[in-house]
Design a protein around this motif. Structure first.
Motif, PDB file in Angstrom:
ATOM      1  N   ALA A 145       0.664  -1.209   0.140  1.00  0.00           N
ATOM      2  CA  ALA A 145       0.003  -0.156   0.208  1.00  0.00           C
ATOM      3  C   ALA A 145       0.563   1.598   0.001  1.00  0.00           C
ATOM      4  CB  ALA A 145      -0.952   0.026   1.281  1.00  0.00           C
ATOM      5  N   LYS A 146       0.523   2.326  -0.871  1.00  0.00           N
ATOM      6  CA  LYS A 146       1.862   3.088  -1.064  1.00  0.00           C
ATOM      7  C   LYS A 146       1.405   4.210  -0.114  1.00  0.00           C
ATOM      8  CE  LYS A 146       0.244   6.687  -3.928  1.00  0.00           C
ATOM      9  NZ  LYS A 146       0.046   7.697  -5.273  1.00  0.00           N
ATOM     10  N   PRO A 147       0.459   4.580   0.783  1.00  0.00           N
ATOM     11  CA  PRO A 147       0.726   5.438   1.757  1.00  0.00           C
ATOM     12  C   PRO A 147       1.355   4.672   3.273  1.00  0.00           C
ATOM     13  CG  PRO A 147      -1.802   5.222   1.391  1.00  0.00           C
ATOM     14  CD  PRO A 147      -1.238   4.621   0.510  1.00  0.00           C
ATOM     15  N   ALA A 148       0.966   3.351   3.192  1.00  0.00           N
ATOM     16  CA  ALA A 148       2.338   2.726   4.381  1.00  0.00           C
ATOM     17  C   ALA A 148       3.549   2.606   4.088  1.00  0.00           C
ATOM     18  CB  ALA A 148       1.323   1.346   4.035  1.00  0.00           C
ATOM     19  N   PHE A 149       3.469   2.687   3.111  1.00  0.00           N
ATOM     20  CA  PHE A 149       4.942   2.208   2.207  1.00  0.00           C
ATOM     21  C   PHE A 149       6.289   3.559   2.730  1.00  0.00           C
ATOM     22  CE2 PHE A 149       8.777   2.784  -0.427  1.00  0.00           C
ATOM     23  CZ  PHE A 149       9.225   1.316  -0.593  1.00  0.00           C
ATOM     24  N   ARG A 150       5.209   4.878   1.976  1.00  0.00           N
ATOM     25  CA  ARG A 150       5.993   5.742   1.479  1.00  0.00           C
ATOM     26  C   ARG A 150       6.977   6.043   3.326  1.00  0.00           C
ATOM     27  NH1 ARG A 150       4.052   9.209  -3.739  1.00  0.00           N
ATOM     28  NH2 ARG A 150       4.941   7.323  -5.091  1.00  0.00           N
ATOM     29  N   ARG A 151       4.977   5.738   4.588  1.00  0.00           N
ATOM     30  CA  ARG A 151       5.803   6.176   5.856  1.00  0.00           C
ATOM     31  C   ARG A 151       6.732   5.766   6.275  1.00  0.00           C
ATOM     32  NH1 ARG A 151       0.505   5.813   7.233  1.00  0.00           N
ATOM     33  NH2 ARG A 151       0.777   4.090   8.337  1.00  0.00           N
ATOM     34  N   ARG A 152       6.789   4.394   6.054  1.00  0.00           N
ATOM     35  CA  ARG A 152       7.898   3.411   6.812  1.00  0.00           C
ATOM     36  C   ARG A 152       9.226   3.574   6.214  1.00  0.00           C
ATOM     37  NH1 ARG A 152       9.891  -1.193   5.665  1.00  0.00           N
ATOM     38  NH2 ARG A 152       8.285  -1.956   3.874  1.00  0.00           N
ATOM     39  N   MET A 153       9.419   3.847   4.566  1.00  0.00           N
ATOM     40  CA  MET A 153      10.972   4.160   3.977  1.00  0.00           C
ATOM     41  C   MET A 153      11.046   5.921   4.792  1.00  0.00           C
ATOM     42  SD  MET A 153      11.452   1.818   1.715  1.00  0.00           S
ATOM     43  CE  MET A 153      10.721   0.897   3.220  1.00  0.00           C
ATOM     44  N   LEU A 154       9.714   6.385   5.270  1.00  0.00           N
ATOM     45  CA  LEU A 154      10.865   8.734   5.346  1.00  0.00           C
ATOM     46  C   LEU A 154      10.893   7.583   6.950  1.00  0.00           C
ATOM     47  CD1 LEU A 154       8.053   9.798   3.690  1.00  0.00           C
ATOM     48  CD2 LEU A 154      10.232  10.130   3.109  1.00  0.00           C
ATOM     49  N   ASP A 155      10.826   6.816   7.545  1.00  0.00           N
ATOM     50  CA  ASP A 155      10.729   6.771   9.535  1.00  0.00           C
ATOM     51  C   ASP A 155      12.047   5.648   9.735  1.00  0.00           C
ATOM     52  OD1 ASP A 155       7.763   8.089  10.118  1.00  0.00           O
ATOM     53  OD2 ASP A 155       7.576   6.507  10.264  1.00  0.00           O
ATOM     54  N   GLN A 156      12.578   5.146   8.215  1.00  0.00           N
ATOM     55  CA  GLN A 156      13.463   4.272   8.598  1.00  0.00           C
ATOM     56  C   GLN A 156      14.767   5.466   8.525  1.00  0.00           C
ATOM     57  OE1 GLN A 156      13.759   1.610   5.395  1.00  0.00           O
ATOM     58  NE2 GLN A 156      13.883   0.221   6.664  1.00  0.00           N
ATOM     59  N   GLY A 157      14.447   6.265   7.747  1.00  0.00           N
ATOM     60  CA  GLY A 157      15.702   7.387   8.565  1.00  0.00           C
ATOM     61  C   GLY A 157      16.935   7.675   7.355  1.00  0.00           C
ATOM     62  N   TRP A 158      16.857   6.330   6.371  1.00  0.00           N
ATOM     63  CA  TRP A 158      17.896   5.970   5.324  1.00  0.00           C
ATOM     64  C   TRP A 158      17.806   7.248   4.021  1.00  0.00           C
ATOM     65  CZ3 TRP A 158      17.312  -0.076   4.580  1.00  0.00           C
ATOM     66  CH2 TRP A 158      17.257  -0.222   5.768  1.00  0.00           C
ATOM     67  N   ILE A 159      16.700   7.786   4.073  1.00  0.00           N
ATOM     68  CA  ILE A 159      16.602   9.084   2.758  1.00  0.00           C
ATOM     69  C   ILE A 159      16.657  10.116   3.123  1.00  0.00           C
ATOM     70  CG2 ILE A 159      15.938   6.679   0.951  1.00  0.00           C
ATOM     71  CD1 ILE A 159      12.878   7.691   1.429  1.00  0.00           C
ATOM     72  N   ALA A 160      16.565  11.390   2.242  1.00  0.00           N
ATOM     73  CA  ALA A 160      16.589  12.230   2.016  1.00  0.00           C
ATOM     74  C   ALA A 160      15.483  13.042   1.098  1.00  0.00           C
ATOM     75  CB  ALA A 160      17.241  13.482   2.507  1.00  0.00           C
ATOM     76  N   PRO A 161      14.839  14.276   1.069  1.00  0.00           N
ATOM     77  CA  PRO A 161      14.504  15.285   0.055  1.00  0.00           C
ATOM     78  C   PRO A 161      15.227  16.056  -0.967  1.00  0.00           C
ATOM     79  CG  PRO A 161      13.229  15.842   1.592  1.00  0.00           C
ATOM     80  CD  PRO A 161      14.629  14.906   2.526  1.00  0.00           C
ATOM     81  N   THR A 162      15.736  16.130  -1.737  1.00  0.00           N
ATOM     82  CA  THR A 162      15.905  16.951  -2.285  1.00  0.00           C
ATOM     83  C   THR A 162      15.803  18.141  -3.078  1.00  0.00           C
ATOM     84  OG1 THR A 162      15.651  16.573  -4.567  1.00  0.00           O
ATOM     85  CG2 THR A 162      17.002  14.477  -3.631  1.00  0.00           C
TER      86      THR A 162
END
Length: 228
Positions: free
Chosen positions: A185-202
């Motif tokens: 599910a797109k919302p849950a996946f994106r929330r998990r990726m952002l919470d993981q702390g591995w990525i940052a917006p450019t």
């Protein structure tokens, strides 16, 4: 007997001969599918079959050096991040002689994988769930590599090796889905990726799309293999 005396009288021929090889599993995500880079064997044994890029370790050569050399010679790939996977040593895995192979695996962005195939007539990208018959025990090696990748996906940021330097969350989700063989599910996946702390917006957005441009992200330094 001293060690020097022991070595002077030591006879390696008293033991069975064993050759050492390296084989490299190269995985990528192409058009939403997990694919492997395969090479068509030009010589016997298993002439004409598809196989993982590999070769024998030369005298005086380290295992990592051998894997790097094989990639450069057979796939024209350099500066590829490699991880040692497993050692395969079944007595009958090679009909020529007893051969123990040390398997490695690497992850390639789609662009790099496509360029490797375009530059080499004897290479192809094959979907991992629709593979042709493979030489030797290479199907087992490939299965082991996929299991390793899936097992490490949540706690080791390997997935970024499959992506360009700047990527959308959509691309990140598609890579995870291709590896694991399931959808999220797109919302849950994106929330998990952002919470993981591995990525940052450019602060940048993709261009040339027929729909609303998505924001581009990058991996944070130190969270992925650096050989891009």
């Amino acid at each position: 007997m001293t060690e020097v005396e022991f070595l002077q009288s030591y006879d390696p021929a008293a033991f069975p001969r064993v050759a050492v090889a390296v084989d490299v599993v190269l995985l990528s995500v192409v058009e939403g599918k997990l694919v492997a880079l395969l090479q068509n064997r030009e010589e016997q044994p298993a002439k004409g079959k598809w196989a993982l890029p590999g070769g024998f370790v030369r005298e005086g050569e380290g295992l990592d050096d051998a894997a790097t050399r094989v990639l450069a010679a057979k796939a024209h790939l350099e500066r590829v991040w490699l991880e040692q996977l497993y050692t395969f040593g079944a007595p009958d895995r090679d009909p020529r002689m007893r051969v123990v192979t040390v398997a490695y695996f690497a992850l390639l962005p789609e662009r790099v994988a496509r360029e490797a195939v375009e530059a080499n007539d004897g290479l192809m990208l094959a979907e991992t769930d629709a593979l042709p018959p493979l030489a030797f025990d290479h199907a087992d090696i490939l299965t082991t590599a996929i299991a390793r990748l899936r097992g490490k996906l949540d706690y080791v940021p390997l997935v970024f090796a499959l992506l360009p330097r700047k990527f959308t969350l959509r691309e990140l989700q598609h890579a995870h889905e291709a590896i694991l063989g399931k959808t999220f599910a797109k919302p849950a996946f994106r929330r998990r990726m952002l919470d993981q702390g591995w990525i940052a917006p450019t602060g940048e957005f993709e261009t040339g799309t027929p729909y609303r441009p998505a924001e581009l992200y990058r991996r944070k330094p130190g969270t992925a293999p650096d050989k891009d």
